[in-house]
Motif scaffolding. Structure first.
Motif, short mmCIF file in Angstrom:
data_model
loop_
_atom_site.label_atom_id
_atom_site.label_comp_id
_atom_site.label_asym_id
_atom_site.label_seq_id
_atom_site.Cartn_x
_atom_site.Cartn_y
_atom_site.Cartn_z
N ALA A 81 0.83 -1.20 0.00
CA ALA A 81 0.00 0.00 0.00
C ALA A 81 0.87 1.25 0.00
O ALA A 81 0.64 2.20 -0.77
CB ALA A 81 -0.93 -0.01 1.20
N GLN A 82 1.89 1.28 0.84
CA GLN A 82 2.77 2.44 0.89
C GLN A 82 3.64 2.53 -0.37
O GLN A 82 3.91 3.63 -0.87
CB GLN A 82 3.65 2.36 2.14
N ALA A 83 4.07 1.38 -0.88
CA ALA A 83 4.91 1.38 -2.08
C ALA A 83 4.18 1.98 -3.27
O ALA A 83 4.78 2.69 -4.10
CB ALA A 83 5.36 -0.04 -2.39
N LEU A 84 2.88 1.70 -3.39
CA LEU A 84 2.11 2.13 -4.56
C LEU A 84 1.31 3.41 -4.30
O LEU A 84 0.59 3.87 -5.19
CB LEU A 84 1.16 1.01 -4.98
N ASP A 85 1.40 3.95 -3.08
CA ASP A 85 0.55 5.09 -2.68
C ASP A 85 -0.92 4.72 -2.78
O ASP A 85 -1.76 5.54 -3.19
CB ASP A 85 0.85 6.34 -3.52
N TRP A 86 -1.23 3.48 -2.42
CA TRP A 86 -2.60 2.99 -2.36
C TRP A 86 -3.02 2.84 -0.90
O TRP A 86 -2.34 3.34 0.01
CB TRP A 86 -2.71 1.66 -3.11
N SER A 87 -4.10 2.16 -0.66
CA SER A 87 -4.59 1.91 0.69
C SER A 87 -4.71 0.42 0.93
O SER A 87 -4.96 -0.35 0.00
CB SER A 87 -5.96 2.58 0.91
N ALA A 88 -4.53 0.02 2.19
CA ALA A 88 -4.71 -1.38 2.59
C ALA A 88 -6.05 -1.50 3.29
O ALA A 88 -6.37 -0.71 4.19
CB ALA A 88 -3.57 -1.82 3.51
N TYR A 89 -6.85 -2.48 2.88
CA TYR A 89 -8.19 -2.69 3.43
C TYR A 89 -8.24 -4.09 4.04
O TYR A 89 -7.92 -5.07 3.38
CB TYR A 89 -9.25 -2.56 2.33
N GLY A 90 -8.63 -4.16 5.29
CA GLY A 90 -8.78 -5.45 5.93
C GLY A 90 -9.99 -6.17 5.37
O GLY A 90 -11.07 -5.60 5.27
N ALA A 91 -9.80 -7.42 4.98
CA ALA A 91 -10.90 -8.22 4.42
C ALA A 91 -10.86 -9.60 5.06
O ALA A 91 -10.46 -10.58 4.45
CB ALA A 91 -10.78 -8.31 2.91
N GLY A 92 -11.25 -9.66 6.32
CA GLY A 92 -11.13 -10.93 7.04
C GLY A 92 -9.67 -11.22 7.31
O GLY A 92 -8.94 -10.37 7.81
N GLU A 93 -9.22 -12.41 6.95
CA GLU A 93 -7.82 -12.77 7.17
C GLU A 93 -6.89 -12.14 6.14
O GLU A 93 -5.68 -12.05 6.37
CB GLU A 93 -7.66 -14.29 7.14
#
Length: 245
Positions: free
Chosen positions: A23-35
């Motif tokens: 997420a940081q490498a691509l300037d995107w966001s990380a979204y939790g989706a269960g596991e």
């Protein structure tokens, strides 16, 4: 009928940590989706994204083997200064230099925190509009055969086919390329990265899977049990999944 690639599945011991890295490498966001941790453009979760291939990081108990991944990501840059800045920033995030026998080349090979190799490319005109991920690159023995299979399996358009290299891209002319490179090394371990495909609304998943089998795909049992997706391999043994809506 055709399937659309919707994300790159990445296996990791620590899915949350590897998801944060990408997420940081691509300037995107990380979204939790269960596991799992899904990485996609910032601004709120949209899935499937109409343009980019998201990254779905899935926890597994096995670490990466010492073998080079046969599927990796190439990252795009817009200038020499941007390439230098991106490499430096990626190292601060936990990336490390990787030697895969590339020699003296204008791109830089790095590995993510769990050792998955990727390349930071020098500026190339062909990737000016792909977004941060220029291409998903697959090592193979026969790029022409891979282009035939994946061109018929998906709704992506074949752009280039040669003995040593083949490439596909969304028919909309957006997002990353899917590229096949001829390499002498045989596949010996399961891919740490693979593509996930999705039928279009109204298309029958079972019929799509049956169609893939006629094209040369084979069923794959990785101990997935009773799940809504189907695990397959392409004609050279690269794993991929067909998802359900």
């Amino acid at each position: 009928m055709a399937l659309r690639p919707v994300m790159v599945n990445v296996k990791a011991l620590d899915a949350a940590e590897v998801g944060r890295f990408w997420a940081q490498a691509l300037d995107w966001s990380a979204y939790g989706a269960g596991e799992t941790t899904y990485v996609g453009p910032a601004g709120g979760l949209v899935w499937p994204d109409p343009v980019v291939l998201g990254i779905d990081v899935v926890p597994v108990p096995e670490p990466k083997s010492a073998s080079k991944n046969r599927v990796h990501l190439d990252l795009a840059t817009t200038s020499a200064a941007h390439q230098d800045e991106l490499i430096a920033r990626l190292k601060t995030l936990g990336a490390t230099p990787a030697d895969v026998g590339q020699g003296d080349v204008p791109w830089t090979v790095l590995a993510d925190p769990e050792g998955n190799e990727f390349c930071v490319l020098e500026p190339r005109e062909i990737y000016r509009d792909t977004g941060p991920v220029a291409a998903v690159v697959v090592d193979c023995a026969d790029p022409r055969a891979m282009a035939r299979f994946w061109g018929e399996a998906t709704d992506w358009t074949v752009h280039e086919v040669a003995d040593d290299h083949a490439s596909l891209r969304s028919a909309k002319g957006t997002g990353p390329y899917l590229e096949f490179l001829r390499t002498p090394d045989p596949k010996t371990v399961p891919d740490r990265l693979h593509l996930d495909l999705l039928p279009y609304p109204g298309d029958d998943k079972a019929a799509e899977v049956a169609r893939l089998r006629t094209l040369g795909a084979a069923d794959l049992d990785v101990g997935q049990g009773d799940v809504p997706w189907t695990c397959l391999t392409d004609p050279e043994g690269h794993e991929f999944c067909v998802l359900a809506h």
